[in-house]
Design an enzyme around this catalytic site. Structure first.
Site, PDB file in Angstrom:
ATOM      1  N   HIS A 105     -23.138  11.537  -7.516  1.00 10.18           N
ATOM      2  CA  HIS A 105     -21.835  10.870  -7.648  1.00 10.18           C
ATOM      3  C   HIS A 105     -22.006   9.350  -7.689  1.00 10.18           C
ATOM      4  O   HIS A 105     -21.415   8.662  -8.531  1.00 10.18           O
ATOM      5  CB  HIS A 105     -20.944  11.213  -6.449  1.00 10.18           C
ATOM      6  CG  HIS A 105     -20.417  12.613  -6.449  1.00 10.18           C
ATOM      7  ND1 HIS A 105     -19.808  13.190  -7.539  1.00 10.18           N
ATOM      8  CD2 HIS A 105     -20.382  13.545  -5.461  1.00 10.18           C
ATOM      9  CE1 HIS A 105     -19.429  14.424  -7.231  1.00 10.18           C
ATOM     10  NE2 HIS A 105     -19.767  14.667  -5.976  1.00 10.18           N
ATOM     11  N   HIS A 138     -26.559  15.802  -3.934  1.00  9.49           N
ATOM     12  CA  HIS A 138     -25.237  15.974  -4.563  1.00  9.49           C
ATOM     13  C   HIS A 138     -24.455  14.659  -4.544  1.00  9.49           C
ATOM     14  O   HIS A 138     -23.922  14.214  -5.574  1.00  9.49           O
ATOM     15  CB  HIS A 138     -24.497  17.064  -3.782  1.00  9.49           C
ATOM     16  CG  HIS A 138     -23.085  17.298  -4.191  1.00  9.49           C
ATOM     17  ND1 HIS A 138     -22.675  18.440  -4.846  1.00  9.49           N
ATOM     18  CD2 HIS A 138     -21.954  16.555  -4.019  1.00  9.49           C
ATOM     19  CE1 HIS A 138     -21.371  18.382  -5.059  1.00  9.49           C
ATOM     20  NE2 HIS A 138     -20.916  17.249  -4.561  1.00  9.49           N
ATOM     21  N   GLU A 139     -24.393  14.014  -3.380  1.00 10.17           N
ATOM     22  CA  GLU A 139     -23.637  12.775  -3.252  1.00 10.17           C
ATOM     23  C   GLU A 139     -24.302  11.619  -3.994  1.00 10.17           C
ATOM     24  O   GLU A 139     -23.622  10.745  -4.549  1.00 10.17           O
ATOM     25  CB  GLU A 139     -23.466  12.412  -1.767  1.00 10.17           C
ATOM     26  CG  GLU A 139     -22.657  13.415  -0.954  1.00 10.17           C
ATOM     27  CD  GLU A 139     -21.237  13.579  -1.454  1.00 10.17           C
ATOM     28  OE1 GLU A 139     -20.697  12.606  -2.039  1.00 10.17           O
ATOM     29  OE2 GLU A 139     -20.664  14.663  -1.279  1.00 10.17           O
TER      30      GLU A 139
END
Length: 377
Positions: free
Chosen positions: A76, A72-73
């Site tokens: 980003h 998920h990170e």
């Protein structure tokens, strides 16, 4: 890329992903152990007779959970770099993870895609794992692992779409309001208040879960709800405070806050310099060379501390701070650039210069502070 020597104390570097260092804080190991203990009974039900290995399997589940957070990170970080923003380390901690994007978004579109890509990635990974779980129909610990991967990503994706800061959904809401109003601060404050509301919902959740889920809350439920609520509330409150501060900055103009200044020779008696300044209605005094080049600014604090009966016998240079690097600023500075310039070289007074090098006036830090305090919050 971040300097490993500057990473937070107590953190461990695991490697690099999407161009960013991956750091794990010591608090992660605590939550991993708690998850291992919590999951161990379920492991025992799936594979009886494992003994102590059930805790190892529980720890592996924690790794799967935080692996989902890492993916998920990383999404980003990848999109932020795609749009040209510098990205620092990805840190895994007690409550999840954080990607250090080292610049504010320049456009609502950038903010939207950098924020939304994380939850979307989690939902895609969760959906794929769920598909494998349903089609392949694995058994035993493999079934539990794939189910855990699906559940972890779907939960991470859905929870992060809650439209309140500091969650990704809050940044999505911020970008939408920013785009609609052309005011980034309105978007941040609105998303911050939704984040505060979400914190209150989380805090109250254990008190209503029995009615909604027919499950009696235990101590763990209360501890987690308090920790998550504190995280949400503090993050939302920090975002609101920061936005209000930044909203007030554009009204801070060095040119508008400048004091009229009087130029005098360095060896002029201080009493005479003060008399001339009062006569000219100047709020500051600058000492200059015989050719008119500024060399110092009279310190208001030092001047007020000098008794009036001593001023006729003192040179003005006695209460002057020499113009060191950083004490001369462009008269056109305003907003955040003005605050950065002042913070770089702390002083009570600064000499303001026009683009052609001529003196415009003197900026007093006290006047900047007073102007900021007058801004509406």
């Amino acid at each position: 890329m971040s300097d490993p020597h500057q990473r937070p104390p107590g953190s461990i570097k695991l490697g690099t992903i999407a161009g960013s260092d991956v750091l794990v804080t010591s608090s992660w190991f605590l939550v991993a152990i708690l998850i291992a203990v919590w999951v161990a009974p379920a492991v025992e039900n799936v594979e009886p007779g494992l003994g102590g290995w059930k805790y190892v399997a529980g720890f592996a589940f924690a790794v799967i959970l935080y692996g989902s957070v890492l993916v998920h990170e990383a999404a980003h970080a990848y999109v932020a770099r795609h749009y040209g923003y510098p990205v620092g380390p990805i840190t895994l901690h007690f409550l999840g993870g954080a990607t250090e994007i080292e610049a504010e978004a320049r456009r609502p579109r950038d903010e939207f895609w950098i924020a939304v890509v994380g939850p979307l990635t989690s939902l895609v990974v969760g959906g794929l794992a769920l598909g494998v779980h349903l089609v392949a129909d694995p058994s035993g610990l493999l079934r539990m692992a794939i189910g855990g991967l699906a559940g972890a990503n779907l939960i991470v994706g859905l929870l992060n779409l809650v439209p309140g800061l500091p969650l990704d959904g809050g940044r999505v809401l911020k970008s939408v309001i920013w785009g609609a109003t052309d005011n980034v601060h309105s978007g941040t404050i609105a998303a911050g208040w939704v984040g505060r509301a979400a914190a209150l919902v989380v805090l109250l959740w254990p008190f209503v879960q029995e009615d909604l889920l027919d499950r009696q809350p235990d101590l763990w439920d209360y501890v987690v709800s308090v920790a998550v609520a504190m995280f949400l509330w503090s993050g939302a409150s920090a975002a609101i405070a920061s936005s209000r501060f930044r909203a007030a900055l554009p009204d801070l103009s060095a040119r508008r806050l400048a004091r009229r200044t009087l130029a005098v020779p360095s060896d002029l008696p201080l009493a005479e310099a003060v008399r001339r300044a009062q006569e000219a209605q100047a709020g500051s005094i600058v000492t200059v060379t015989t050719s008119g080049v500024p060399v110092g600014v009279v310190s208001e604090a030092a001047l007020l501390a000098t008794p009036a009966d001593r001023r006729p016998w003192m040179a003005t240079s006695a209460v002057t701070r020499q113009l060191e690097p950083g004490l001369t600023l462009a008269a056109d500075l305003s907003g955040e650039e003005l605050i950065k310039a002042i913070s770089a070289t702390p002083s009570a007074e600064y000499l303001l210069l026009e683009p052609d090098g001529s003196v415009y006036g003197v900026l007093a830090t006290a006047d900047v502070d007073a102007a900021f305090r007058r801004q509406p919050n």
